[in-house]
Write a protein that holds these residues in place. Structure first.
Motif, PDB file in Angstrom:
ATOM      1  N   ASP A   1      29.351  35.132  41.303  1.00  0.00           N
ATOM      2  CA  ASP A   1      30.582  35.470  41.922  1.00  0.00           C
ATOM      3  C   ASP A   1      31.601  34.391  41.973  1.00  0.00           C
ATOM      4  O   ASP A   1      32.924  34.581  41.575  1.00  0.00           O
ATOM      5  CB  ASP A   1      30.171  35.537  43.274  1.00  0.00           C
TER       6      ASP A   1
ATOM      7  N   ALA B   1      32.887  34.505  38.382  1.00  0.00           N
ATOM      8  CA  ALA B   1      33.809  35.607  38.287  1.00  0.00           C
ATOM      9  C   ALA B   1      35.118  35.249  38.833  1.00  0.00           C
ATOM     10  O   ALA B   1      36.038  35.663  38.103  1.00  0.00           O
ATOM     11  CB  ALA B   1      33.015  36.779  38.768  1.00  0.00           C
ATOM     12  N   THR B   2      35.120  34.613  40.044  1.00  0.00           N
ATOM     13  CA  THR B   2      36.424  34.346  40.563  1.00  0.00           C
ATOM     14  C   THR B   2      37.197  33.637  39.650  1.00  0.00           C
ATOM     15  O   THR B   2      38.565  33.572  39.574  1.00  0.00           O
ATOM     16  CB  THR B   2      36.357  33.710  41.807  1.00  0.00           C
TER      17      THR B   2
ATOM     18  N   ALA C   1      37.129  33.203  36.255  1.00  0.00           N
ATOM     19  CA  ALA C   1      37.582  33.964  35.357  1.00  0.00           C
ATOM     20  C   ALA C   1      38.705  34.986  35.723  1.00  0.00           C
ATOM     21  O   ALA C   1      39.576  35.341  34.857  1.00  0.00           O
ATOM     22  CB  ALA C   1      36.234  35.022  34.809  1.00  0.00           C
ATOM     23  N   GLU C   2      38.708  35.687  36.807  1.00  0.00           N
ATOM     24  CA  GLU C   2      39.717  36.645  37.135  1.00  0.00           C
ATOM     25  C   GLU C   2      41.095  35.907  37.388  1.00  0.00           C
ATOM     26  O   GLU C   2      41.935  36.551  37.145  1.00  0.00           O
ATOM     27  CB  GLU C   2      39.174  37.116  38.737  1.00  0.00           C
ATOM     28  N   ARG C   3      40.820  34.670  37.747  1.00  0.00           N
ATOM     29  CA  ARG C   3      42.265  33.879  37.679  1.00  0.00           C
ATOM     30  C   ARG C   3      42.686  33.399  36.350  1.00  0.00           C
ATOM     31  O   ARG C   3      43.942  32.715  36.265  1.00  0.00           O
ATOM     32  CB  ARG C   3      41.942  32.632  38.741  1.00  0.00           C
TER      33      ARG C   3
END
Length: 308
Positions: free
Chosen positions: A125, A128-129, A131-133
């Motif tokens: 998680d 992923a956070t 990567a999302e940014r």
């Protein structure tokens, strides 16, 4: 970055029992306050012992933001909430865009007010956070974890490092208890808590202190401060307009009414108002001068004076 985790969390400094508080439940209220006050002195020593890494973090982050990068705080629980708090305070204090400094918390916004400790155990998680940014080599990622072992934080730092970002680690345990490979390693060693394992106490206090120093230091270096005044303050309410007027009055020869007129002419921008008045320039020319000096008011004024 994937250094082995401690197998027994009981060995972590933040989890140990404090020998000075073994009778905590038997103390009077006054004795409790005195004990807390005495123990909290350790936060000052911890900051002093970490001044080198903190200064390095200020320098690295300043350079990244000058080049168009962003600053991310990543954490869970109290550590994560402190990161979110520091990020949220930058726009009103320094008039920064909200995307410049961001707090990333395990569990998202909901975890600000409702505990979600289970989510901190998922390293994927954290990754992923990041990567999302769309974190990149321009950015800085600060992982905050009192005990140094939080998988969410470590996963975020691993992903950030793979993307070339500058990585900073902030923990309250010695490096040998929670080793990690990052660009800058900040260890805030305040010792065991008075309430064993409750890192919202000294660990939380020293973390807030360190974040105050980091973000304020960066903003000073970016030119958002003149002397000791927050000249990039966002004038968004009555209190902040009053603060802006006091800054203008204190740093110029203007009375409050004249300062108000100047502030309005500068479109509520204190730094621009100061550049206009002290440099004897119109708003457009003052803005150009500031831009040519990367927003550094002192340098812009010196440049204007040399050109007279």
């Amino acid at each position: 970055m994937t250094a082995s985790q401690p197998t027994d969390r009981g060995h972590l400094l933040t989890e140990q029992a404090n020998p000075r508080s073994t009778q905590l439940d038997q103390l009077s209220s006054l004795d409790l306050v005195e004990l807390f006050n005495h123990e909290d002195q350790r936060t000052l020593t911890a900051i002093a012992d970490s001044k080198g890494p903190l200064a390095a973090a200020i320098d690295a982050t300043t350079e990244a933001l000058r080049q168009g990068g962003r600053l991310f705080y990543v954490g869970a629980g109290t550590s994560g909430r402190l990161g979110v708090l520091d990020a949220a305070e930058c726009p009103p204090t320094f008039c920064t865009p909200p995307e410049l400094v961001q707090g990333l918390l395990a569990g998202g916004v909901g975890a600000l007010v409702k505990s979600s400790e289970g989510l901190e155990d998922i390293a994927a998680d954290g990754a992923a956070t990041i990567a999302e940014r769309a974190v990149s080599a321009q950015d800085v990622v600060v992982g905050i974890t009192a005990g140094g072992t939080t998988p969410y934080v470590r996963g975020a730092l691993t992903e950030a490092q793979q993307r070339g970002a500058t990585t900073i680690f902030m923990a309250c345990v010695p490096a040998d208890q929670a080793p990690i490979e990052v660009d800058i390693d900040i260890r805030l060693l305040v010792g065991p808590e008075l309430l064993a394992g409750s890192t919202r106490l000294k660990a939380g206090t020293v973390t807030k202190m360190a974040l105050n120093i980091l973000s304020t230091g960066v903003m000073v270096r970016l030119g958002k401060v003149y002397g000791n005044r927050m000249v990039d303050v966002a004038v968004t309410n009555t209190k902040l307009r009053d603060r802006a007027l006091r800054i203008l009055c204190d740093l110029t020869d203007l009375d409050r009414d004249a300062a108000g007129t100047l502030l309005d002419r500068s479109h509520q921008q204190v730094k621009l108002a100061l550049m206009m008045h002290l440099g004897d320039l119109d708003a457009e020319t003052a803005a150009i001068n500031l831009a040519q000096h990367q927003g550094q008011l002192r340098q812009a004024l010196e440049g204007a004076n040399r050109s007279d």
